[in-house]
Design a protein around this motif. Structure first.
Motif, mmCIF file in Angstrom:
data_model
loop_
_atom_site.group_PDB
_atom_site.id
_atom_site.type_symbol
_atom_site.label_atom_id
_atom_site.label_comp_id
_atom_site.label_asym_id
_atom_site.label_seq_id
_atom_site.Cartn_x
_atom_site.Cartn_y
_atom_site.Cartn_z
ATOM 1 N N TYR A 1 23.476 33.695 42.904
ATOM 2 C CA TYR A 1 22.908 33.838 44.251
ATOM 3 C C TYR A 1 22.487 32.475 44.797
ATOM 4 N N ALA A 2 21.779 31.687 43.990
ATOM 5 C CA ALA A 2 21.312 30.371 44.434
ATOM 6 C C ALA A 2 22.494 29.442 44.726
ATOM 7 N N ALA A 3 23.508 29.460 43.851
ATOM 8 C CA ALA A 3 24.701 28.630 44.078
ATOM 9 C C ALA A 3 25.428 29.078 45.344
ATOM 10 N N SER A 4 25.518 30.384 45.550
ATOM 11 C CA SER A 4 26.174 30.922 46.742
ATOM 12 C C SER A 4 25.446 30.470 48.010
ATOM 13 N N ARG A 5 24.130 30.526 47.982
ATOM 14 C CA ARG A 5 23.349 30.085 49.149
ATOM 15 C C ARG A 5 23.538 28.590 49.395
ATOM 16 N N ALA A 6 23.610 27.810 48.331
ATOM 17 C CA ALA A 6 23.826 26.367 48.481
ATOM 18 C C ALA A 6 25.204 26.095 49.085
ATOM 19 N N PHE A 7 26.226 26.796 48.588
ATOM 20 C CA PHE A 7 27.567 26.655 49.163
ATOM 21 C C PHE A 7 27.569 27.069 50.632
ATOM 22 N N ASN A 8 26.944 28.209 50.930
ATOM 23 C CA ASN A 8 26.913 28.686 52.316
ATOM 24 C C ASN A 8 26.226 27.678 53.229
ATOM 25 N N GLY A 9 25.168 27.040 52.744
ATOM 26 C CA GLY A 9 24.488 26.024 53.542
ATOM 27 C C GLY A 9 25.400 24.853 53.855
ATOM 28 N N LEU A 10 26.139 24.393 52.862
ATOM 29 C CA LEU A 10 27.080 23.289 53.081
ATOM 30 C C LEU A 10 28.212 23.726 54.009
ATOM 31 N N TYR A 11 28.759 24.910 53.772
ATOM 32 C CA TYR A 11 29.829 25.405 54.642
ATOM 33 C C TYR A 11 29.346 25.552 56.084
ATOM 34 N N ARG A 12 28.104 25.971 56.274
ATOM 35 C CA ARG A 12 27.566 26.119 57.635
ATOM 36 C C ARG A 12 27.656 24.784 58.376
ATOM 37 N N VAL A 13 27.351 23.693 57.672
ATOM 38 C CA VAL A 13 27.397 22.358 58.282
ATOM 39 C C VAL A 13 28.837 21.928 58.557
ATOM 40 N N VAL A 14 29.714 22.049 57.552
ATOM 41 C CA VAL A 14 31.079 21.545 57.727
ATOM 42 C C VAL A 14 31.930 22.438 58.619
ATOM 43 N N LEU A 15 31.618 23.721 58.681
ATOM 44 C CA LEU A 15 32.391 24.623 59.540
ATOM 45 C C LEU A 15 32.004 24.528 61.010
ATOM 46 N N LYS A 16 30.891 23.854 61.274
ATOM 47 C CA LYS A 16 30.451 23.692 62.662
ATOM 48 C C LYS A 16 31.555 23.016 63.497
ATOM 49 N N LEU B 1 34.685 23.308 63.135
ATOM 50 C CA LEU B 1 35.757 24.265 63.376
ATOM 51 C C LEU B 1 35.282 25.444 64.230
ATOM 52 N N ASP B 2 34.000 25.476 64.518
ATOM 53 C CA ASP B 2 33.384 26.568 65.274
ATOM 54 C C ASP B 2 33.647 27.913 64.602
ATOM 55 N N LEU B 3 33.432 27.925 63.279
ATOM 56 C CA LEU B 3 33.591 29.144 62.486
ATOM 57 C C LEU B 3 32.351 29.368 61.646
ATOM 58 N N THR B 4 32.013 30.628 61.425
ATOM 59 C CA THR B 4 31.013 30.961 60.416
ATOM 60 C C THR B 4 31.741 31.056 59.075
ATOM 61 N N TYR B 5 30.979 31.076 57.991
ATOM 62 C CA TYR B 5 31.606 31.183 56.677
ATOM 63 C C TYR B 5 32.418 32.472 56.534
ATOM 64 N N PRO B 6 31.885 33.640 56.918
ATOM 65 C CA PRO B 6 32.711 34.853 56.818
ATOM 66 C C PRO B 6 33.974 34.784 57.683
ATOM 67 N N GLY C 1 39.787 33.445 70.554
ATOM 68 C CA GLY C 1 41.200 33.082 70.709
ATOM 69 C C GLY C 1 41.908 32.697 69.428
ATOM 70 N N ARG C 2 41.308 32.961 68.259
ATOM 71 C CA ARG C 2 41.920 32.573 66.987
ATOM 72 C C ARG C 2 42.854 33.634 66.422
ATOM 73 N N VAL C 3 42.564 34.912 66.709
ATOM 74 C CA VAL C 3 43.401 36.001 66.207
ATOM 75 C C VAL C 3 43.637 37.022 67.313
ATOM 76 N N ARG C 4 44.589 37.901 67.054
ATOM 77 C CA ARG C 4 44.910 39.005 67.969
ATOM 78 C C ARG C 4 45.006 40.264 67.121
ATOM 79 N N ARG C 5 44.426 41.340 67.612
ATOM 80 C CA ARG C 5 44.517 42.637 66.927
ATOM 81 C C ARG C 5 45.560 43.485 67.634
ATOM 82 N N GLU C 6 46.365 44.180 66.837
ATOM 83 C CA GLU C 6 47.381 45.069 67.401
ATOM 84 C C GLU C 6 47.397 46.372 66.631
ATOM 85 N N ARG C 7 47.353 47.487 67.366
ATOM 86 C CA ARG C 7 47.445 48.815 66.739
ATOM 87 C C ARG C 7 48.889 49.075 66.337
#
Length: 156
Positions: A24-39, A41-46, A87-93
């Protein structure tokens, strides 16, 4: 469940003895770093995880994306809707089965892959461990995940 005999009983419930907390602690640390570097790309980690699956596999039904990411549709659908709004993806039924929705990368989503290519090396460098250690950890975590999935299925 087997208890390690060399660990005194009074130590068993210490926070620092819990593998789940270490993960859990390692995951939170990774998520914190990803939050900074993904900024950039304008993406959240999920959202990044969804994009990774699409960059690797191409068009996929929402259900399959959820299976690969271990996410239920209630969590995944809002992520995909935000990626579509940006504008990154498109959903199609599906024409054959209206319950099935396929997610496709747009040109913008596909182009974002080029920017993301630099991220894994940066994350590895920030982790302070070698590539070999990361590969070994991934293999160990894969075995743990499989064992826990099996234990959960047997218990449930």
């Amino acid at each position: 469940m087997t208890v390690l005999p060399e660990v005194p009983e009074e130590e068993l419930l210490r926070l620092d003895r819990q593998i789940c907390f270490s993960l859990y602690a390692a995951s939170r640390a990774f998520n914190g770093l990803y939050r900074v570097v993904l900024k950039d790309l304008d993406l959240t980690y999920p959202q990044y995880l969804v994009m990774l699956v699409l960059w690797e596999h191409g068009d996929l039904p929402v259900k399959e994306i959820g299976e690969r990411l271990r996410l239920d549709s209630g969590t995944l659908s809002p992520l995909i809707k935000r990626l579509e709004a940006s504008g990154r993806v498109r959903r199609e039924r599906s024409a054959e089965d209206e319950r099935s929705v396929t997610v496709r990368l747009t040109e913008e989503g596909a182009a974002l892959r080029e920017q993301a290519l630099q991220m894994p090396r940066g994350i590895l460098a920030a982790s302070g461990v070698s590539l070999e250690e990361i590969v070994g950890l991934q293999q160990l975590l894969g075995r743990i995940t499989t064992a826990l999935d099996t234990a959960t299925a047997a218990a449930g």
